[in-house]
Write a protein that holds these residues in place. Structure first.
Motif, PDB file in Angstrom:
ATOM      1  N   UNK A   1       3.802   6.043  -5.386  1.00 51.53           N
ATOM      2  CA  UNK A   1       3.698   6.166  -6.841  1.00 51.53           C
ATOM      3  C   UNK A   1       2.546   7.094  -7.248  1.00 51.53           C
ATOM      4  N   UNK A   2       1.838   7.643  -6.233  1.00 47.43           N
ATOM      5  CA  UNK A   2       0.763   8.588  -6.505  1.00 47.43           C
ATOM      6  C   UNK A   2      -0.563   7.944  -6.843  1.00 47.43           C
TER       7      UNK A   2
ATOM      8  N   UNK B   1       0.830  -1.207   0.000  1.00 44.84           N
ATOM      9  CA  UNK B   1       0.000   0.000   0.000  1.00 44.84           C
ATOM     10  C   UNK B   1       0.864   1.256   0.000  1.00 44.84           C
ATOM     11  N   UNK B   2       1.903   1.270   0.822  1.00 44.51           N
ATOM     12  CA  UNK B   2       2.768   2.454   0.886  1.00 44.51           C
ATOM     13  C   UNK B   2       3.509   2.654  -0.429  1.00 44.51           C
ATOM     14  N   UNK B   3       3.844   1.548  -1.107  1.00 48.78           N
ATOM     15  CA  UNK B   3       4.497   1.648  -2.416  1.00 48.78           C
ATOM     16  C   UNK B   3       3.561   2.308  -3.428  1.00 48.78           C
TER      17      UNK B   3
ATOM     18  N   UNK C   1      -6.399   1.759  -4.472  1.00 50.81           N
ATOM     19  CA  UNK C   1      -5.780   1.007  -3.377  1.00 50.81           C
ATOM     20  C   UNK C   1      -6.848   0.246  -2.597  1.00 50.81           C
ATOM     21  N   UNK C   2      -7.991   0.878  -2.366  1.00 51.46           N
ATOM     22  CA  UNK C   2      -9.109   0.207  -1.687  1.00 51.46           C
ATOM     23  C   UNK C   2      -9.502  -1.077  -2.405  1.00 51.46           C
ATOM     24  N   UNK C   3      -9.680  -0.981  -3.720  1.00 48.37           N
ATOM     25  CA  UNK C   3     -10.110  -2.140  -4.498  1.00 48.37           C
ATOM     26  C   UNK C   3      -9.030  -3.210  -4.552  1.00 48.37           C
TER      27      UNK C   3
END
Length: 372
Positions: free
Chosen positions: A325-326, A319-321, A332-334
């Protein structure tokens, strides 16, 4: 809530009566009710009703049932049917380990002071996030006891949970993961297995249970997709179960990059030479046990001299990666299978860069003002 006056009913013969709800029977767990009638006036019926309820409360809230007895006889049997099996097993174990000081206490005698004392002591040996989860679970137990008329109030709610700390989420950065990967090797079958576990979890963000349950039928290497549709509940090599994912949103299909596809193809051929396994992350045909991933994350982290993290931290790392990367929070949720975007932002919101200045620059000159 029903008003007291609404409980008093007038009978055809002109007398008054009521039906009082008296909580749950301690022995059978069934709801207790009592009917009383024949009162000449409504006032007399009200007085009898109040006296009966007061008498019941005095008896009920002084129940000798202990915290442990309540959990074993009433809470766990109910809780088991409200959550997924793996969640139940995890939470049951946490309760049995975390609340020993309450076990022999009468449930009705546990106060906010007792909970505050527990909370401060627990924080000394556990992380902020772990304490939050335990406190929430304690509150849930008390809420059930209140519903069953065994407690008047929730002492965990009175004390309040500890605040979420922004540094709760532990993860490896891309540079730290690079150091970890540099410590891996492909010179043996076991080393190649360790590599694929670390790489796969870092690059997909899957939950550990989801990854351990993944079969080759769930992987489409040509399309570059992974169908996440189950989770593994592992007790022993001969006692494990493939069950549902954490929630409905956890059932998802995610895409994987070409590098990960290539590594999975290599691993598929390596695995076939040693065993015929339906599980992707398997060395001998059986699913991974509960500690293997944690062990290799710990061991390779030590070799790379990076912060010690858990297996679940690889999910946070992914997630942090994506954030670095913007990537959009909705994406991210999906990808992570969160219930809603609020969950994503609550966990990872502080990792997003402050973009107020950039936003103000984009606003500049956006609307044209007519000249005078």
């Amino acid at each position: 809530m029903t008003k007291e006056s609404d409980l008093i009913k007038k009978a055809p013969d002109g007398t008054y009566g009521f039906r009082a709800s008296l909580g749950f029977d301690k022995r059978t767990g069934k709801r207790r009710q009592k009917r009383c009638s024949g009162f000449k006036t409504k006032t007399l019926a009200k007085e009898a009703y109040r006296k009966l309820v007061a008498q019941f409360e005095d008896e009920q809230f002084n129940s000798p049932i202990t915290f442990k007895e309540f959990c074993d006889k009433y809470f766990f049997p109910w809780y088991k049917f409200t959550v997924q099996e793996q969640t139940y097993e995890h939470r049951k174990g946490m309760v049995e380990r975390s609340f020993n000081q309450f076990d022999s206490m009468k449930l009705s005698k546990i106060t906010a002071f007792d909970v505050q004392k527990w909370q401060l002591g627990y924080l000394e040996d556990h992380a902020n996030g772990t304490t939050r989860v335990a406190h929430t679970m304690l509150g849930k137990i008390f809420e059930r006891a209140i519903l069953m008329s065994l407690m008047k109030e929730n002492p965990a709610k009175i004390v309040g949970n500890v605040k979420r700390s922004q540094d709760e989420v532990e993860f490896w950065t891309k540079d730290q993961f690079q150091k970890v990967i540099e410590q891996t090797s492909k010179d043996t079958y076991t080393h190649r297995f360790d590599f694929i576990i670390l790489w796969f979890l870092f690059m997909t963000g899957m939950r550990s249970g989801e990854a351990k349950a993944l079969t080759w039928k769930d992987v489409d290497l040509k399309a570059g997709t992974i169908d996440i549709n189950k989770s593994l509940l592992y007790k022993s090599v001969n006692n494990y179960k493939l069950g549902k994912t954490k929630n409905r949103q956890s059932m998802r299909v995610i895409s994987i990059d070409q590098q990960t596809i290539d590594y999975l193809e290599e691993w598929y051929e390596d695995q076939r030479l040693m065993t015929r396994s339906k599980f992707v992350l398997s060395q001998d045909g059986a699913p991974l046990n509960s500690t293997y991933i944690n062990d290799i994350v710990h061991d390779y982290g030590n070799l790379a001299k990076v912060p010690t993290v858990t297996a679940h931290a690889l999910r946070h790392s992914h997630a942090s990666l994506l954030i670095s990367l913007g990537e959009n929070p909705l994406v991210i949720r999906d990808r992570l299978g969160h219930k809603d975007v609020r969950t994503t932002l609550e966990i990872y919101g502080h990792l997003y860069p402050k973009s107020d200045i950039e936003a103000s620059k984009r606003l500049e000159g956006l609307v044209t003002v007519p000249s005078e």
